[in-house]
Enzyme design. Structure first.
Site, short mmCIF file in Angstrom:
data_model
loop_
_atom_site.label_atom_id
_atom_site.label_comp_id
_atom_site.label_asym_id
_atom_site.label_seq_id
_atom_site.Cartn_x
_atom_site.Cartn_y
_atom_site.Cartn_z
CB THR A 96 -0.92 0.01 1.24
OG1 THR A 96 -1.67 -1.19 1.23
CG2 THR A 96 -1.86 1.20 1.23
CG LEU A 111 -1.78 -10.23 4.12
CD1 LEU A 111 -0.93 -11.27 3.42
CD2 LEU A 111 -1.74 -10.46 5.62
CB CYS A 112 -0.53 -3.47 3.91
SG CYS A 112 -1.15 -2.47 5.24
CG ASN A 113 0.45 -6.77 -1.75
OD1 ASN A 113 -0.08 -6.62 -2.84
ND2 ASN A 113 1.73 -7.00 -1.62
#
Ligand SMILES: *Cc1c(COP(=O)(O)O)cnc(C)c1O
Length: 640
Positions: free
Chosen positions: A125, A395-397
């Site tokens: 992110t 997962l911030c992805n």
């Protein structure tokens, strides 16, 4: 190879109790979040701190000079750790990898005509966010990058005005551990030589460098900018680094902001003028007082790392050995009917067709015997009980998870409107998972950690029972029609609090995204604005809302122990009366934020209502309601 791995494993087994007393009988498998620091690092740092007088390096005293001297030594030592020649590269200390990315972004936004920003789909992110500063931005998959290299330009239309293009990608995805070619940097640079638009490369090495040697010995092929998080390599200190190739350093002349310590002179009153420091790049970029003590700790970290694990190559081969075993172990677990329990998203490090390979990360999801996805929230509860530490969810992805799970933008937006946020209990939507399970290993992981996790999955998720030897679809149909019936239906009017049983005989609206009045309200933390969850505040389960249509009220009762002076019940109207809420346009209005995206909620003004929940949970919080249509239609506002 195997003998060497076993020797390393024995060594870790031997030192683990002494060096990592904080683990106790837990099984820590979230090294991609942060790895663990050894006791000898902390001891040596404590000794250093108490033995020396360290002043602020911006002063001139002897203590300041000492700090300055030590910091410069460490800067060189860190560069050497990555085989980076200090005449070719400079290291800028930053708070974390994200702060390094923002510095680069800050420089590029200084281009008068803007810049093109291209980023890989597997980006964290923190890399994705740079697109907000760019004139044009584009998300690429590996195939697009290869085509770009091959053809020297991108087919997709980018506005041609900007003179500069920044391409950013992770050396290793934080989601599934997949690695991407380090050779892209040099190839893109060459491919764009004659296009009149210079391509700069930003390599996010935060995940990669944690367990692999990052080798910058060849400045020609190296990325222009490399960002790192030191806590992911050493466990401590909480510090990041931005390694800049000196050739690309002039970019930073465009950075507009300057902070204390980065300028030689500043005029303020009649004339506004400043002279940026020019002696070294890092001086001009390290705004304010350096994180002195964190940098000093880095020395102890390098020392302890070397003493305990040897070289980065040793760490890489050990973690790779464990990852193969974990991957194989999980893949092998099968239900009685032969169906796999784990749907694997990561490739195994020993997969010959794996391109640039995979780091020590295994991402997967679980399925039942009949192919139904297992809820991550359910798994989380069991994992906590069994003392495993892993990561689940998005997962911030965002790009990586969407591509892996085959989630289309419209689906994600629809899920969002339907009330799905990261950290929700409801993580299987329309029959699709919305997140993944991530198990990740580090330098101090052992064979036994891996084997325990595989045994756990086998024990709790493998179903041997197979009543009907029939095809999957047929057995689902049979189960559905034979003896299944609905007894009661619950809604959860306040997210994470107790349920409300829908009374029989009352018609209840079912909307495309679920039952009416389900998660219409939530409790938000007074300081952070985050929605509270039962995981953190178990007493929420004893807060029971009930919906009374005849009175037009939501009544909330607390069924737990409370001092006699505190009330046990409050009510709010079911109708949305704007007068009851805090005005939304004031700075006081809070946002409930989950996972970085903001959703404006309407917060009840009443102090009594806020006090009721705050007293019960022992944390300052307030009752909030999703805006009209929030959980009903597709119009939830996303705060930009
Ligand atoms: C952890 C991580 C980040 C973010 O690092 P911070 O130190 O939290 O800023 C970025 N990218 C990747 C690949 C990561 O693993």
């Amino acid at each position: 190879m195997k003998d060497k791995s076993m020797a390393y494993n024995h060594h870790i087994e031997a030192i683990r109790k002494e060096e990592f007393p904080m683990i106790q009988d837990d099984i820590y498998l979230d090294h991609a979040g942060t790895t663990l620091y050894p006791k000898s690092l902390v001891d040596s740092f404590a000794t250093e701190m108490t033995a020396n007088l360290f002043g602020n390096p911006h002063s001139a005293s002897a203590s300041s000079q000492r700090t300055m001297f030590i910091i410069e030594n460490i800067r060189h030592r860190v560069l050497r750790f990555f085989n980076a020649d200090p005449t070719e590269f400079d290291l800028v200390f930053v708070a974390n990898a994200t702060a390094g990315i923002k510095l680069v972004s800050d420089a590029f936004r200084g281009f008068p005509e803007g810049f093109n920003y291209l980023y890989h789909q597997a980006s964290h992110t923190s890399l994705v966010g740079v697109r907000q500063e760019a004139r044009n931005s584009l998300c690429l998959d590996s195939h697009d990058v290869d085509k770009w290299i091959e053809q020297g330009h991108l087919e997709a239309k980018l506005n041609s005005r900007p003179q500069a293009t920044l391409f950013a990608y992770p050396a290793q995805s934080n989601m599934d551990g997949r690695r991407y070619p380090l050779s892209w940097c040099q190839k893109l640079r060459c491919a764009s030589l004659n296009t009149g638009c210079q391509v700069y490369t930003l390599l996010d090495a935060a995940a990669y460098a944690a367990t692999s040697p990052l080798d910058l010995s060849n400045a020609e092929t190296a990325p222009d900018f490399t960002v790192l998080s030191f806590y992911k390599i050493f466990g401590f200190p909480d510090l990041g680094g931005l390694i800049v190739k000196r050739e690309a350093a002039p970019i930073f002349k465009q950075r507009r902001y300057f902070g204390g310590g980065t300028v030689d002179m500043v005029l303020c009153s009649k004339e506004q003028w400043h002279a940026p420091k020019t002696q070294s790049l890092h001086e001009a970029l390290e705004d304010g007082t350096l994180p002195i003590h964190n940098i000093i700790a880095l020395d102890s970290a390098l020392e302890a790392h070397h003493k305990l694990y040897g070289s980065m190559e040793d760490v890489a081969s050990h973690t790779s050995f464990l990852t193969s075993r974990l991957h194989r172990g999980l893949k092998r677990v099968r239900h009685g009917n032969g169906e796999p329990v784990c749907v694997m998203y990561s490739i195994s490090p020993d997969d010959a067709n794996a391109g640039s390979g995979n780091g020590p990360v295994v991402a997967f999801n679980l399925r039942s015997r009949l192919g139904a996805w297992i809820s991550l929230d359910e798994l989380e509860k069991l994992v906590v009980l069994k003392k495993f530490h892993i990561r689940t969810g998005g997962l911030c992805n965002p790009g990586g998870v969407a591509a892996t799970l085959g989630l289309e933008p419209w689906e994600m937006k629809q899920n969002f409107s339907a009330g799905f946020r990261c950290g929700n209990e409801n993580d299987i939507i329309n029959g699709k998972p919305t997140g993944v399970i991530r198990v990740s290993l580090g330098a101090m992981s052992t064979l036994s950690d891996v084997d325990k996790f595989v045994a756990f999955i086998e024990e709790f998720y493998k179903e041997d029972h197979q009543p009907h030897p029939v095809s999957r679809t047929k057995s689902i149909v049979e189960d559905d029609t034979s003896n299944a019936f609905v007894d009661t239906i619950m809604v959860y009017p306040i997210k994470s609090c107790g349920g409300f049983r829908i009374p029989t005989g009352i018609p209840w609206a079912v909307r495309p995204e679920g039952l009416a009045w389900d998660r219409e309200w939530c409790l938000v933390h007074h300081g952070t604005g985050l929605a509270l969850s039962q995981k953190r505040y178990p007493h929420m389960a004893l807060i029971r809302p009930s919906i009374d249509f005849s009175a037009g009220q939501l009544t909330v009762t607390y069924y737990g122990p409370l001092p006699a002076t505190v009330r046990t019940e409050i009510s709010v109207p079911l109708s949305v009366n704007p007068e009851l809420f805090q005005p939304v346009d004031t700075p006081k209005a809070m946002e409930s934020r989950v996972c970085g995206e903001g959703i404006s909620t309407m917060i009840y003004k009443s102090n009594d209502v806020a006090a009721f929940f705050s007293d019960i949970l022992g944390v300052p919080c307030a009752l909030a309601r999703f805006p009209p249509g929030g959980s009903g239609t597709n119009s939830v506002q996303i705060a930009e």
